[in-house]
Enzyme design. Structure first.
Site, PDB file in Angstrom:
ATOM      1  CB  CYS A   1      44.443 -81.375  72.061  1.00  0.00           C
ATOM      2  SG  CYS A   1      44.544 -80.310  73.516  1.00  0.00           S
TER       3      CYS A   1
ATOM      4  N   GLY B   1      46.486 -44.407  77.097  1.00  0.00           N
ATOM      5  CA  GLY B   1      45.701 -44.861  78.244  1.00  0.00           C
ATOM      6  C   GLY B   1      46.429 -45.799  79.168  1.00  0.00           C
TER       7      GLY B   1
ATOM      8  NE  ARG C   1      30.706 -65.720  82.635  1.00  0.00           N
ATOM      9  CZ  ARG C   1      31.210 -65.620  81.413  1.00  0.00           C
ATOM     10  NH1 ARG C   1      30.504 -65.118  80.455  1.00  0.00           N
ATOM     11  NH2 ARG C   1      32.425 -66.018  81.163  1.00  0.00           N
TER      12      ARG C   1
ATOM     13  CG  HIS D   1      47.454 -58.429  80.776  1.00  0.00           C
ATOM     14  ND1 HIS D   1      47.398 -57.164  81.308  1.00  0.00           N
ATOM     15  CD2 HIS D   1      48.769 -58.782  80.827  1.00  0.00           C
ATOM     16  CE1 HIS D   1      48.624 -56.786  81.660  1.00  0.00           C
ATOM     17  NE2 HIS D   1      49.470 -57.741  81.373  1.00  0.00           N
TER      18      HIS D   1
ATOM     19  CG  ASP E   1      38.304 -53.824  76.931  1.00  0.00           C
ATOM     20  OD1 ASP E   1      38.750 -54.099  75.783  1.00  0.00           O
ATOM     21  OD2 ASP E   1      38.573 -52.773  77.535  1.00  0.00           O
TER      22      ASP E   1
END
Ligand SMILES: [Zn+2]
Length: 265
Positions: A164, A201, A79, A132, A117
């Site tokens: 579920c 980009g 993290r 992604h 992001d």
């Protein structure tokens, strides 16, 4: 146009804005270059995280499936790494905000991003496919419901889907993991309608995202590239605007607004 590396002129920007306004169903495809402008290091290339730390295992998804508990523990231990830190502090830049404005104007109909992001969402983009995945979300591998990271208790690993009972994984698509079908379907549906794509980009060489843009071109649509450098797709683009996404996209969207106001008055 392929040769030039100078910043796009006001005239080029205005002509491109006209093309966008003339299109019936403009969409956008964005990639890592936009994240880099928000301070997120790229994965590939010089200075890239993978260049520095080595590529993640190509069988990341198989490893996750083989031992989800271990995979979760590894993820949580990272993290505070250099990999995650820039993501936690990054803010949308002028390019993200411009594309969100273009959607609010009713001009941009859909966006496909390769970025994980969350910055397009933070900028206010609504019609968005994160091909992604999105690093702030957790996805159920069984029912594909996505949850915000904060909404899932990570006391017991691997966490279970509150809906579920299925296995939960980060929404970020791992190597070897199929791109979730709901996202692919959205991309196919909107790119089939599109007659213009703004590619910002990204060199648009990573599939399947690139395929959606090139398919529009093959059907006779217009391809507009916004990139600092010439890329692999420059040769097939109708327009290549050189510069940062923050600079070019904000000028482009201002021009769209101006032309619209002129036409109305
Ligand atoms: Zn589920």
């Amino acid at each position: 146009m392929a040769e030039k590396s100078e910043r796009a002129s006001d005239e080029e920007v205005r002509e491109t804005a006209e093309m966008i306004l003339d299109a019936r169903y403009p969409i956008a495809l964005t990639g890592a270059g936009m994240s880099v402008e928000s301070g997120i290091p790229p994965f590939r290339g010089p200075g890239g995280l993978w260049t520095k730390y080595g590529e993640p295992p190509m069988n990341g998804f198989q490893r996750f499936m083989a031992d989800p508990k271990k995979a979760w523990e590894e993820r949580l231990s990272k993290r505070n790494d250099e990999l995650f830190k820039p993501l936690t502090v990054a803010k949308p830049n002028a390019g993200h905000l411009a594309l969100a404005d273009l959607e609010r104007l009713g001009v941009l109909r859909f966006m496909i991003t390769q970025n994980i992001d969350d910055l397009h969402r933070q900028a206010g983009q609504k019609a968005l496919a994160e091909i992604h995945g999105n690093w702030t979300l957790i996805r159920c591998l069984d029912c594909t419901t996505r949850f915000h990271g904060d909404a899932i208790s990570l006391e017991k690993l691997p966490p279970e889907c509150p809906r579920c009972g299925g296995l939960l994984k980060s929404d970020t698509v791992s190597f070897g993991e199929p791109i979730p079908g709901d996202v692919l379907n959205m991309c196919a549906e909107h790119s089939a309608l599109a007659d213009l794509v703004i590619v910002a980009g990204t060199s648009a060489t990573v599939y399947p995202a690139a395929g959606f843009a090139l398919e529009v071109k093959q059907r006779g649509g217009i391809l507009i590239e916004v990139n600092l450098y010439e890329s692999e797709i420059t040769q097939v683009c109708d327009v290549s605007l050189r510069g940062t996404s923050a600079d070019v996209l904000s000028r482009l969207v201002s021009a769209v607004g101006e032309i619209r106001r002129e036409k109305l008055s």
